[in-house]
Design an enzyme around this catalytic site. Structure first.
Site, PDB file in Angstrom:
ATOM      1  N   LYS A 131      16.387   6.082   9.528  1.00 26.39           N
ATOM      2  CA  LYS A 131      16.488   5.463   7.787  1.00 26.39           C
ATOM      3  C   LYS A 131      14.975   6.085   7.496  1.00 26.39           C
ATOM      4  CE  LYS A 131      17.734   2.503   4.580  1.00 26.39           C
ATOM      5  NZ  LYS A 131      16.921   3.884   3.057  1.00 26.39           N
ATOM      6  N   LYS A 182       8.701   1.117  12.415  1.00 24.17           N
ATOM      7  CA  LYS A 182       8.461  -0.060  11.697  1.00 24.17           C
ATOM      8  C   LYS A 182       9.542  -1.163  11.305  1.00 24.17           C
ATOM      9  CE  LYS A 182       6.870   1.894   7.695  1.00 24.17           C
ATOM     10  NZ  LYS A 182       6.825   1.912   6.807  1.00 24.17           N
ATOM     11  N   LYS A 185      12.632  10.370   8.142  1.00 26.87           N
ATOM     12  CA  LYS A 185      12.079  10.580   6.690  1.00 26.87           C
ATOM     13  C   LYS A 185      12.154  12.165   7.170  1.00 26.87           C
ATOM     14  CE  LYS A 185       8.712   8.639   4.624  1.00 26.87           C
ATOM     15  NZ  LYS A 185       9.012   7.390   4.324  1.00 26.87           N
ATOM     16  N   THR A 234       7.977  -3.335  -0.927  1.00 23.66           N
ATOM     17  CA  THR A 234       7.082  -2.934  -0.615  1.00 23.66           C
ATOM     18  C   THR A 234       5.916  -3.561  -1.103  1.00 23.66           C
ATOM     19  OG1 THR A 234       8.564  -0.644  -0.125  1.00 23.66           O
ATOM     20  CG2 THR A 234       6.390  -1.230   0.663  1.00 23.66           C
ATOM     21  N   ASN A 281       4.121   2.095  -7.172  1.00 24.76           N
ATOM     22  CA  ASN A 281       5.146   1.301  -6.774  1.00 24.76           C
ATOM     23  C   ASN A 281       4.829   0.265  -5.563  1.00 24.76           C
ATOM     24  OD1 ASN A 281       7.586   0.778  -4.576  1.00 24.76           O
ATOM     25  ND2 ASN A 281       8.259   0.885  -6.844  1.00 24.76           N
ATOM     26  N   SER A 306      15.807  -2.013   1.532  1.00 19.05           N
ATOM     27  CA  SER A 306      16.876  -1.544   1.949  1.00 19.05           C
ATOM     28  C   SER A 306      17.499  -1.464   2.114  1.00 19.05           C
ATOM     29  CB  SER A 306      15.856   0.433   2.161  1.00 19.05           C
ATOM     30  OG  SER A 306      15.273   0.566   1.244  1.00 19.05           O
TER      31      SER A 306
HETATM   32  P1  NAD Z   1       3.315   6.120  -5.542  1.00 21.05           P
HETATM   33  O1  NAD Z   1       3.616   7.338  -6.357  1.00 21.05           O
HETATM   34  O2  NAD Z   1       4.531   5.242  -6.349  1.00 21.05           O
HETATM   35  O3  NAD Z   1       2.033   5.647  -6.273  1.00 21.05           O
HETATM   36  C1  NAD Z   1       0.962   7.125  -5.556  1.00 21.05           C
HETATM   37  C2  NAD Z   1      -0.412   5.753  -5.779  1.00 21.05           C
HETATM   38  O4  NAD Z   1      -1.713   6.518  -5.044  1.00 21.05           O
HETATM   39  C3  NAD Z   1      -0.661   6.793  -7.242  1.00 21.05           C
HETATM   40  O5  NAD Z   1      -1.684   5.563  -7.967  1.00 21.05           O
HETATM   41  C4  NAD Z   1      -1.743   7.747  -7.320  1.00 21.05           C
HETATM   42  O6  NAD Z   1      -2.004   8.244  -8.244  1.00 21.05           O
HETATM   43  C5  NAD Z   1      -1.779   7.434  -5.815  1.00 21.05           C
HETATM   44  N1  NAD Z   1      -3.022   8.543  -5.386  1.00 21.05           N
HETATM   45  C6  NAD Z   1      -2.154   9.656  -4.446  1.00 21.05           C
HETATM   46  N2  NAD Z   1      -3.355  10.896  -4.252  1.00 21.05           N
HETATM   47  C7  NAD Z   1      -4.688   9.825  -4.321  1.00 21.05           C
HETATM   48  C8  NAD Z   1      -6.096   9.988  -3.724  1.00 21.05           C
HETATM   49  N3  NAD Z   1      -6.010  10.859  -3.147  1.00 21.05           N
HETATM   50  N4  NAD Z   1      -6.859   9.451  -3.964  1.00 21.05           N
HETATM   51  C9  NAD Z   1      -6.632   7.859  -4.611  1.00 21.05           C
HETATM   52  N5  NAD Z   1      -4.760   7.915  -4.599  1.00 21.05           N
HETATM   53  C10 NAD Z   1      -4.029   7.937  -4.447  1.00 21.05           C
HETATM   54  O7  NAD Z   1       3.892   5.694  -4.511  1.00 21.05           O
HETATM   55  P2  NAD Z   1       4.408   3.879  -3.040  1.00 21.05           P
HETATM   56  O8  NAD Z   1       6.145   4.269  -3.559  1.00 21.05           O
HETATM   57  O9  NAD Z   1       3.748   3.273  -3.707  1.00 21.05           O
HETATM   58  O10 NAD Z   1       3.902   4.938  -1.545  1.00 21.05           O
HETATM   59  C11 NAD Z   1       2.117   5.212  -1.982  1.00 21.05           C
HETATM   60  C12 NAD Z   1       2.386   4.675  -0.087  1.00 21.05           C
HETATM   61  O11 NAD Z   1       3.194   3.860   0.145  1.00 21.05           O
HETATM   62  C13 NAD Z   1       2.002   6.001   0.684  1.00 21.05           C
HETATM   63  O12 NAD Z   1       2.006   6.063   1.827  1.00 21.05           O
HETATM   64  C14 NAD Z   1       4.155   5.257   0.805  1.00 21.05           C
HETATM   65  O13 NAD Z   1       4.814   6.809   2.065  1.00 21.05           O
HETATM   66  C15 NAD Z   1       3.976   3.873   1.570  1.00 21.05           C
HETATM   67  N6  NAD Z   1       5.748   3.540   1.395  1.00 21.05           N
HETATM   68  C16 NAD Z   1       5.993   3.278  -0.052  1.00 21.05           C
HETATM   69  C17 NAD Z   1       7.201   2.445   0.058  1.00 21.05           C
HETATM   70  C18 NAD Z   1       7.618   2.567  -0.927  1.00 21.05           C
HETATM   71  O14 NAD Z   1       9.114   1.470  -0.911  1.00 21.05           O
HETATM   72  N7  NAD Z   1       7.509   2.939  -2.603  1.00 21.05           N
HETATM   73  C19 NAD Z   1       7.554   1.731   1.436  1.00 21.05           C
HETATM   74  C20 NAD Z   1       6.555   1.932   2.197  1.00 21.05           C
HETATM   75  C21 NAD Z   1       5.520   2.326   2.743  1.00 21.05           C
END
Ligand code: NAD
Length: 422
Positions: free
Chosen positions: A71, A95, A107, A191, A222, A356
Site C-alpha cells: 500500500k 508506517k 510506493k 493525513t 494536502n 485509505s
Molecule cells: P502537495 O503536493 O499537496 O503539497 C506539497 C506542498 O509542499 C505544496 O504547498 C508545495 O508548494 C510545497 N513545497 C514543494 N516543494 C517545496 C520546497 N522546496 N520548499 C517549500 N515548500 C515546498 O503534497 P502533500 O500531499 O501535502 O504531501 C506533502 C508531503 O506529505 C510529502 O512528503 C508526502 O509524501 C507526504 N504525505 C502525504 C500524504 C497525503 O495523503 N497527501 C500522506 C502521507 C504523507
C-alpha cells in the site's frame, strides 16, 4: 555545503538497522527488510497535444508484504528516482505496521513535472502508467493512492483504465478517489488530521497547551492545509507557512481558513501560493522558516528539508512530521540533543494511509461509513499508536522514531517468522 548522506534508500536502511539493533533482532530480519521484495520500472509513451511523443519513466516498489498487500502513493515529480521510490515503500511498510494496518509497503512515482502537461496529456500519462503496471497492482496485491502532485482525478482515471482492462468495477484497486466515486468521507483531510492529532498528543505529554501555541509549517498542500485548519480551531497561532514559491509570516497568527481561501478559492492566485497573503511578510528561504521561534513545527513538503546544515537553528518544542523523511538522520541527532520531541513521519502522517485502508475496506464491502465513523476510528487508531510508541520511548530511553520502528519491525518479524521467511 553539508556532506551528509541524503540518499533516501540508505537513510531508510539505516533507520531499520538502528531499530533492529535496538531490538537485538535476528540478523535475518534486516537481511530481508533492507531491500524491496519487488520493483517494476516502466516507460510510458504519451502522444502530446502538439503531435510529438514523449516517454515518461515510472516506478513501483513493493517493499514487504508480510502483513498484507502493498500500500502506498504515487508521486509525479521531476526529481522522482528509484532509490526515492524504494525508500518511500520501506517507510510505508513501517508506517502500516506502526498503526496496525493489515498492509505491507508500496510506493510509486513518475519522473514528470505535471505543471508542464495539459489535462489531456496528464490523463494519457496516468492511464498509460496503470496500463504499463498491468497485473503488478491489484486490490489484493498492491493498492496505490495519491501522493505529491497526484490527486483524486488521477486516481479516477487509473481506476477507470484498470476497470476497462478487467471488464468489471474494481474500486478497491486504488484509494484517495472522489467521495462520489467510491471514495471515503474524511480521506482528503485524513493525513493533515493525523499530523494535528500527533502534535496534539505530543503537546499533552509535555504539558504544552495548544491554545496560543505558535505553529510554523512548511508546505501548504494536502497535508498542511487540513492540519492548519485544525490547529486554528484548537486556538493555536499559525505564524509562518512556506511553500514552493515563498512564504507568509505574521507573528500575530494567520487565520487558517482565510489562508486556505487565499490559496485555493482565489482565481487570481494561479500559482496557489501563500505568498502575498494580506498582513504577512515573505520568508526568504526554508532555512529562515525553520529558524522561526515556535512551539510546534510541521514540515509537510518533501524529504531532507531539515539537515545538519540548518537543524542547529531550529527553535521549537515539537516537530510533527507531515512529510515523509523531512529530517535527515544527522539532523535528527542534533534535534534530539536540543530536546525537541519529534513525532516521526511513520506515525505523524499515518492518518492518510489509515483512512485509505478504511476506503479499501468500504470498497471491498460495498458499504459506506459516515464521516463521524471515519474520524472516530482514525482518532482511536492514532491515539492508541501514539500511546504505545510514547510509552516504549520512555521505557527504552529511545527516540519516538526508533520506538516506532521497533514496534513495526517486531510485528513484521513475527509474521515473517510464522510464514517461514526467516
Ligand atoms: P502537495 O503536493 O499537496 O503539497 C506539497 C506542498 O509542499 C505544496 O504547498 C508545495 O508548494 C510545497 N513545497 C514543494 N516543494 C517545496 C520546497 N522546496 N520548499 C517549500 N515548500 C515546498 O503534497 P502533500 O500531499 O501535502 O504531501 C506533502 C508531503 O506529505 C510529502 O512528503 C508526502 O509524501 C507526504 N504525505 C502525504 C500524504 C497525503 O495523503 N497527501 C500522506 C502521507 C504523507
Amino acid at each position: 555545503m553539508s556532506k551528509e548522506n541524503l540518499n533516501p534508500k540508505e537513510i531508510a536502511q539505516a533507520q531499520i538497522k538502528a531499530a533492529c539493533d535496538q531490538l537485538n533482532a535476528d540478523p535475518s530480519i534486516y537481511e530481508v527488510l533492507k531491500e524491496p521484495a519487488k520493483v517494476m520500472q516502466v516507460s510510458v509513451p504519451v502522444k502530446m497535444d502538439d503531435g510529438s511523443v514523449r516517454t515518461f519513466v515510472g516506478y513501483r516498489s513493493q517493499h514487504n508484504i508480510a502483513l498484507g498487500p502493498a500500500k502506498g502513493g504515487l508521486r509525479y515529480h521531476p526529481d522522482v528516482h528509484l532509490d526515492e521510490v524504494i525508500a518511500l515503500s520501506m517507510w510505508m511498510t513501517i508506517k502500516c505496521a506502526v498503526v496496525g494496518l493489515p498492509y505491507g509497503g508500496g510506493k510509486g512515482g513518475v519522473v514528470v513535472d505535471p505543471k508542464e502537461l495539459s489535462q489531456n496529456e496528464l490523463e494519457k500519462l496516468s492511464r498509460g502508467f496503470i496500463r504499463a503496471l498491468g497485473d503488478f497492482v491489484s486490490p489484493q496485491k498492491d493498492i496505490p493512492a495519491p501522493d505529491v502532485n497526484t490527486n483524486p482525478q488521477i486516481m479516477a482515471w487509473m481506476m477507470d483504465e484498470y476497470d476497462q482492462i478487467k471488464g468489471f468495477n474494481n474500486p478497491g484497486l486504488i484509494t484517495g478517489k472522489q467521495v462520489q466515486l467510491y471514495g471515503s468521507l474524511g480521506r482528503t483531510e485524513a493525513t493533515g488530521r493525523g499530523t494535528f492529532i500527533a502534535a496534539r498528543e505530543a503537546a499533552e505529554r509535555i504539558g504544552l497547551p495548544l491554545e496560543g501555541a505558535r505553529v510554523v509549517m512548511q508546505g501548504f498542500g494536502n497535508v498542511s492545509t487540513y492540519a492548519a485548519l485544525l490547529f486554528h480551531e484548537a486556538g493555536s497561532k499559525i505564524i509562518a507557512v512556506r511553500d514552493y514559491y515563498g512564504g507568509a509570516y505574521n507573528p500575530d497568527g494567520m487565520d487558517a481558513q482565510e489562508l486556505y481561501d487565499y490559496v485555493y478559492n482565489n482565481p487570481e492566485n494561479t500559482r496557489k501560493t501563500v505568498v502575498g497573503f494580506p498582513g504577512s511578510e515573505d520568508i526568504e528561504s526554508n532555512d529562515a522558516l525553520f529558524a522561526i521561534d515556535c512551539e510546534i513545527l510541521v514540515p509537510a513538503a518533501l524529504e531532507n528539508m531539515i539537515t545538519s546544515a540548518n537543524a542547529h537553528t531550529v527553535s521549537t518544542k515539537i516537530i510533527s512530521e507531515g512529510a515523509n523523511g523531512p529530517i535527515t538522520p544527522e539532523a535528527d541527532k542534533i534535534l534530539e540533543e536540543k530536546g525537541v520531541l519529534i513525532v516521526p513521519d511513520v506515525l505523524a502522517n499515518a492518518g492518510g494511509v489509515t483512512v485509505s485502508y478504511f476506503e479499501w475496506v468500504q470498497n471491498l464491502q460495498n458499504f459506506y461509513w459516515t464521516l463521524e465513523e471515519v474520524n472516530a476510528r482514525l482518532e482511536r487508531i492514532l491515539v492508541d499508536a501514539f500511546e504505545e510508541i510514547y510509552t516504549m520511548k520512555e521505557e527504552k530511553g529511545v527516540s519516538m522514531r526508533v520506538a516506532a520502528y521497533m514496534k513495526a519491525i517486531d510485528a513484521i518479524a513475527y509474521n515473517m517468522k510464522m510464514r517461514g521467511t526467516i
